[in-house]
Enzyme design. Structure first.
Site, short mmCIF file in Angstrom:
data_model
loop_
_atom_site.label_atom_id
_atom_site.label_comp_id
_atom_site.label_asym_id
_atom_site.label_seq_id
_atom_site.Cartn_x
_atom_site.Cartn_y
_atom_site.Cartn_z
N LYS A 17 3.29 -95.96 -45.39
CA LYS A 17 4.60 -95.96 -44.71
C LYS A 17 5.05 -97.38 -44.35
CE LYS A 17 3.39 -93.43 -41.15
NZ LYS A 17 1.94 -93.25 -41.39
N ARG A 131 -8.26 -102.22 -44.57
CA ARG A 131 -6.93 -102.77 -44.24
C ARG A 131 -7.05 -103.96 -43.28
NH1 ARG A 131 -2.24 -98.73 -42.30
NH2 ARG A 131 -3.42 -98.47 -40.37
N ARG A 165 -7.49 -103.70 -37.25
CA ARG A 165 -7.09 -102.96 -36.06
C ARG A 165 -8.27 -102.17 -35.50
NH1 ARG A 165 -1.77 -99.74 -37.95
NH2 ARG A 165 -2.81 -98.19 -36.65
N ARG A 176 -7.63 -89.67 -36.42
CA ARG A 176 -6.19 -89.81 -36.70
C ARG A 176 -5.75 -88.84 -37.80
NH1 ARG A 176 -6.09 -95.95 -37.88
NH2 ARG A 176 -3.84 -95.73 -38.08
P1 AMP Z 1 0.38 -96.38 -36.58
O1 AMP Z 1 0.47 -97.85 -36.53
O2 AMP Z 1 1.66 -95.71 -36.99
O3 AMP Z 1 -0.80 -95.88 -37.39
O4 AMP Z 1 0.13 -95.89 -35.07
C1 AMP Z 1 -1.04 -96.29 -34.38
C2 AMP Z 1 -1.25 -95.43 -33.16
O5 AMP Z 1 -0.11 -95.55 -32.28
C3 AMP Z 1 -1.36 -93.93 -33.42
O6 AMP Z 1 -2.66 -93.53 -33.80
C4 AMP Z 1 -0.96 -93.38 -32.05
O7 AMP Z 1 -2.02 -93.55 -31.11
C5 AMP Z 1 0.17 -94.33 -31.64
N1 AMP Z 1 1.49 -93.84 -32.09
C6 AMP Z 1 2.35 -94.48 -32.94
N2 AMP Z 1 3.47 -93.76 -33.12
C7 AMP Z 1 3.32 -92.64 -32.37
C8 AMP Z 1 4.12 -91.49 -32.14
N3 AMP Z 1 5.31 -91.34 -32.74
N4 AMP Z 1 3.64 -90.52 -31.31
C9 AMP Z 1 2.45 -90.65 -30.72
N5 AMP Z 1 1.63 -91.69 -30.90
C10 AMP Z 1 2.05 -92.69 -31.71
#
Ligand code: AMP
Length: 223
Positions: A17, A131, A165, A176
């Site tokens: 994404k 990553r 990360r 996740r």
């Molecule tokens: P990402 O970078 O999109 O993989 O997001 C990393 C982490 O941020 C996720 O595992 C969640 O803990 C939190 N997070 C990001 N976007 C959301 C969302 N829309 N709702 C809930 N948690 C989120």
């Protein structure tokens, strides 16, 4: 004037994404609205939101809906989001999707498409554990599949700021993926009922996936 392109990218963590949202930003000037990047930024700045989100994020769990909805409401109100946007990582629950619909209704904004990027779990684990992300500009690399020219240095902004990360370890990825299967996947039928969903195979090269997105949403010929 052409209608603004308002896109949502849905996919498991590591489905690409962020990579595709960055291309859409570079090629079409669509702001990438990544809630994950926004939360990590909030953590770096030590804001109340950052502190509250930290425990959930480090555990691989979703941050509560109320916090996320407020964050996205403020972001969508910014001037740059009026001419189109790409949501990357939001909504992740049906409650978030419903709240987003409510926000968009009040401003008369229509979603153009919801693009679902399908990638099998084992490929996700391989992608995520290799990553490396740039702390300065959020560009994403992979130690094997798309290494930076110089180890630790971002090809995009030049900062020596590549890092793994905290939630990109195998055990966190499994948590996740479960959050995706249990909660986020429910937003797909939600948007299917609105006739907005395009599903594509996220396993191709970033170029192939980008071309498929452009074709699906009719974003011009700049693939
Ligand atoms: P990402 O970078 O999109 O993989 O997001 C990393 C982490 O941020 C996720 O595992 C969640 O803990 C939190 N997070 C990001 N976007 C959301 C969302 N829309 N709702 C809930 N948690 C989120």
């Amino acid at each position: 004037m052409a209608k603004p392109l308002n896109l949502i990218l849905v996919g498991a963590p590591g489905s690409g994404k962020g990579t595709q949202a960055q291309r859409l930003l570079e090629q079409h000037g669509l702001p990438q609205i990544s809630t994950g990047d926004m939360l990590r930024q909030a953590q770096r700045e030590g804001t109340a939101l950052g502190l509250e989100a930290k425990g959930y994020m480090n555990a691989g769990q979703l941050v509560p809906d109320a916090l996320m909805v407020n964050l996205i409401r403020e972001r969508l109100a910014q001037p740059d989001a009026q001419k189109g946007f790409v949501l990357d990582g939001f909504p992740r629950t049906v409650a978030q999707a419903e709240a987003l619909d409510g926000m968009l209704r009040t401003t008369g904004t229509e979603l153009s498409a919801v693009v679902v990027m399908d990638v099998p779990d084992e490929a996700i684990v391989e992608r995520i554990t290799g990553r490396r992300s740039c702390k300065a500009c959020s560009a994403v690399f992979h130690v094997r599949f798309s290494p930076p020219k110089q180890a630790g240095v971002c090809d995009r902004c030049g900062a020596s700021a590549l890092y793994q990360r905290e939630d990109d370890t195998e055990d966190k990825v499994r948590v996740r993926l479960k959050a995706f299967a249990d909660q986020t996947s429910q937003v797909i039928p939600y948007y299917q009922r609105q006739g907005l969903v395009t599903r594509l195979n996220g396993l191709g090269t970033p170029e192939d996936v980008y071309a498929a997105i452009v074709k699906a949403v009719g974003a011009g010929a700049k693939a």
